[in-house]
Design an enzyme around this catalytic site. Structure first.
Site, mmCIF file in Angstrom:
data_model
loop_
_atom_site.group_PDB
_atom_site.id
_atom_site.type_symbol
_atom_site.label_atom_id
_atom_site.label_comp_id
_atom_site.label_asym_id
_atom_site.label_seq_id
_atom_site.Cartn_x
_atom_site.Cartn_y
_atom_site.Cartn_z
ATOM 1 N N GLU A 235 0.797 -1.235 0.000
ATOM 2 C CA GLU A 235 0.000 0.000 0.000
ATOM 3 C C GLU A 235 0.827 1.282 0.000
ATOM 4 O OE1 GLU A 235 -2.759 -0.379 3.272
ATOM 5 O OE2 GLU A 235 -3.730 -2.129 2.387
ATOM 6 N N ASN A 283 2.052 -5.225 -3.041
ATOM 7 C CA ASN A 283 0.649 -5.545 -2.763
ATOM 8 C C ASN A 283 -0.135 -4.254 -2.521
ATOM 9 O OD1 ASN A 283 -1.207 -7.778 -2.093
ATOM 10 N ND2 ASN A 283 -1.225 -6.946 -0.017
ATOM 11 N N HIS A 319 -10.267 -6.353 -2.230
ATOM 12 C CA HIS A 319 -11.349 -6.053 -1.291
ATOM 13 C C HIS A 319 -12.406 -5.302 -2.106
ATOM 14 C CE1 HIS A 319 -9.053 -7.371 2.146
ATOM 15 N NE2 HIS A 319 -8.055 -6.584 1.812
ATOM 16 N N GLU A 350 -6.116 -10.756 -1.277
ATOM 17 C CA GLU A 350 -6.902 -10.553 -0.047
ATOM 18 C C GLU A 350 -8.389 -10.471 -0.368
ATOM 19 O OE1 GLU A 350 -5.479 -7.242 2.288
ATOM 20 O OE2 GLU A 350 -3.373 -7.726 1.937
ATOM 21 N N ASP A 352 -12.248 -10.368 -0.618
ATOM 22 C CA ASP A 352 -13.552 -10.479 0.038
ATOM 23 C C ASP A 352 -14.485 -9.484 -0.653
ATOM 24 O OD1 ASP A 352 -12.658 -8.040 1.197
ATOM 25 O OD2 ASP A 352 -12.265 -8.980 3.134
HETATM 26 C C1 XIL Z 1 -6.478 -6.153 8.256
HETATM 27 C C2 XIL Z 1 -6.842 -7.259 9.240
HETATM 28 O O1 XIL Z 1 -7.703 -8.156 8.590
HETATM 29 C C3 XIL Z 1 -7.491 -6.677 10.455
HETATM 30 O O2 XIL Z 1 -7.697 -7.692 11.438
HETATM 31 C C4 XIL Z 1 -6.640 -5.550 11.035
HETATM 32 O O3 XIL Z 1 -7.344 -4.946 12.104
HETATM 33 C C5 XIL Z 1 -6.326 -4.525 9.988
HETATM 34 O O4 XIL Z 1 -5.699 -5.151 8.879
HETATM 35 N N1 XIL Z 1 -4.973 -4.668 3.660
HETATM 36 C C6 XIL Z 1 -3.997 -5.491 4.161
HETATM 37 C C7 XIL Z 1 -4.299 -6.348 5.322
HETATM 38 O O5 XIL Z 1 -2.921 -5.583 3.580
HETATM 39 O O6 XIL Z 1 -3.180 -6.578 6.140
HETATM 40 C C8 XIL Z 1 -5.425 -5.776 6.144
HETATM 41 O O7 XIL Z 1 -5.733 -6.694 7.195
HETATM 42 C C9 XIL Z 1 -6.627 -5.483 5.282
HETATM 43 C C10 XIL Z 1 -6.284 -4.483 4.220
#
Ligand code: XIL
Length: 435
Positions: A235, A283, A319, A350, A352
């Site tokens: 990020e 990422n 996401h 990641e 969802d």
């Molecule tokens: C999130 C976790 O799922 C949570 O439990 C935590 O509070 C915050 O981070 N991008 C990422 C992940 O790279 O590491 C994040 O994970 C979600 C967004």
């Protein structure tokens, strides 16, 4: 409205003749990018408007028989799968690899990934808390062969005080994964979030560089014999909106503020010194759609490749829904393709799909799950798909302030709270089997 694609029939035939079976799906395909800096064949320079962008299917007719029958298309946001055109492009250069061939059948996602040719890693974010629950552990290990620690390998967990490392929670997850023949991706070495206060407030180029080096060296050194996939930088790019729109720029982090953009190159170079053969990934979120952030990250990564920075691939977090972007299969195919055309591996890292606020409808969620997984599946350069959790009740979105859930279930994953498969699971399985 699903159509049985020619891909399925064709690949069922091929599998009968011998699909790759088992193995750990290490995903060693594609990705020549480690040190080549070769630039890409026909890399689409897709800058320009937020939502314009041309089709991902600019191919010059290459791609092989299987590719020509497989689909990565479907309109974003609606409609059933239209298995028509190929996700291949790469005009003007070397031919993209033929499409991945699906298994003839599978009873778990993991099996579908392992029996595909080439194999595809099927991952999940695993939490230490989840491993106290036998049902969670059972489903996690049965359905996945790739693990990302949800929080336990972040900087604040591993190095809470300068130079003092705390390995217990991370070791627990890594050892559990390995005992179930699952690969692990280290997540994440350099990130602005979940940084301990002492690191977040550091200033001075020398100090920050030394602290970053110490962290990467110690963390990679500790896990070296057990894992060789790393999210090196997470990020690094910011836009005004979390959906990837508005004024894309380098995120002002402790690393960027002290070192400038070169901190990215440096992090990857230090990581490569630690492990000459590890897969090193960048990422980010909201680079799934055709938007300004995706274009900016593309140009940033292209620059790294051209400079010979040892980057092996790019993870699209995926996401979907609040607070991040929405993206359909064609959007995702477009972005995966242009990164792959730089000579890189790509991953969905990641995934969802958040239903809170009804921003994404139930039907759209099913379509997205199918089409996005399909977009990765058909590309051999796409080496893994990781879902960000196992069951809805444990999703991070439920309590994430900008996710609009306010403690309700995000209904974002593949299993319900009784660990039963949801329709989302079925749509993912369909895509993995070429249906
Ligand atoms: C999130 C976790 O799922 C949570 O439990 C935590 O509070 C915050 O981070 N991008 C990422 C992940 O790279 O590491 C994040 O994970 C979600 C967004």
């Amino acid at each position: 409205m699903r159509t049985t694609s020619l891909t399925f029939l064709f690949s069922a035939f091929l599998c009968a003749a011998g699909c790759s079976d088992g193995g750990d799906g290490a995903g060693e395909t594609g990705g020549a990018g480690a040190t080549s800096g070769s630039g890409g064949a026909g890399a689409t320079s897709g800058s320009g408007g937020a939502t314009t962008g041309t089709s991902a299917t600019t191919g010059s007719g290459s791609g092989g028989a299987a590719a020509s029958t497989s689909s990565a298309t479907s309109g974003s946001g609606g409609g059933a799968t239209t298995s028509t055109s190929s996700a291949t492009s790469g005009s003007g250069g070397s031919s993209p690899a033929p499409a991945r061939v699906p298994a003839a059948s599978a009873s778990t996602l993991r099996e579908a990934g392992e029996k595909a040719n080439p194999p595809l890693l099927i991952g999940a974010a695993i939490s230490g808390g989840g491993l106290n629950d036998n049902n969670y552990k059972r489903v996690a290990a049965a359905e996945h062969n790739y693990v990302t620690a949800e929080n336990e390998m972040k900087w604040d967990a591993l190095e809470p005080n300068p130079g003092q490392f705390s390995w217990g929670a991370a070791d627990n997850i890594v050892n559990w994964a390995r005992s179930n023949n699952m690969k692990v991706k280290g997540h994440t070495l350099v990130w602005h979030s979940q940084l301990p206060g002492w690191m977040n407030s550091m200033t001075g180029a020398t100090q920050v560089e030394q602290a970053m080096r110490r962290h990467i060296e110690n963390v990679m050194g500790h896990f070296k014999d057990r894992l060789n996939h790393w999210d090196v930088v997470n990020e690094a790019v910011l836009t005004d909106s979390d959906t990837g729109v508005g004024n894309p720029r380098m995120r002002p982090t402790v690393f960027f503020n002290a070192l400038g953009e070169r901190y990215l190159d440096l992090a990857f170079q230090i990581a490569r010194e630690q492990d000459p053969t590890a897969k090193l990934y960048y990422n980010d979120y909201s680079i799934d759609a055709r938007n300004e952030k995706a274009d900016f990250v593309y140009e940033m990564v292209k620059g790294m490749v051209e400079r010979g920075v040892p980057i092996d691939g790019v993870g699209l977090q995926m996401h979907i829904g609040p607070p991040n972007n929405e993206a359909g299969g064609a959007d995702v195919a477009y972005n995966l393709r242009r990164f792959a055309d730089l000579g890189l591996e790509v991953l969905i890292s990641e995934m969802d799909i958040n239903r809170c606020g009804d921003v994404v409808t139930a039907d759209e969620q099913l379509t997205y799950y199918h089409d996005i997984v399909e977009a990765c599946f058909v590309m051999p350069e796409c080496v893994g798909i990781t879902f960000w959790g196992i069951n809805d009740g444990r999703s991070w979105l439920n309590s994430w302030s900008t996710a609009r859930c306010n403690g309700r279930s995000s209904e974002s994953l593949l299993f319900n709270d009784q660990y039963q498969k949801k329709e989302t699971y079925n749509r993912v399985m369909d895509a993995l089997l070429g249906r």
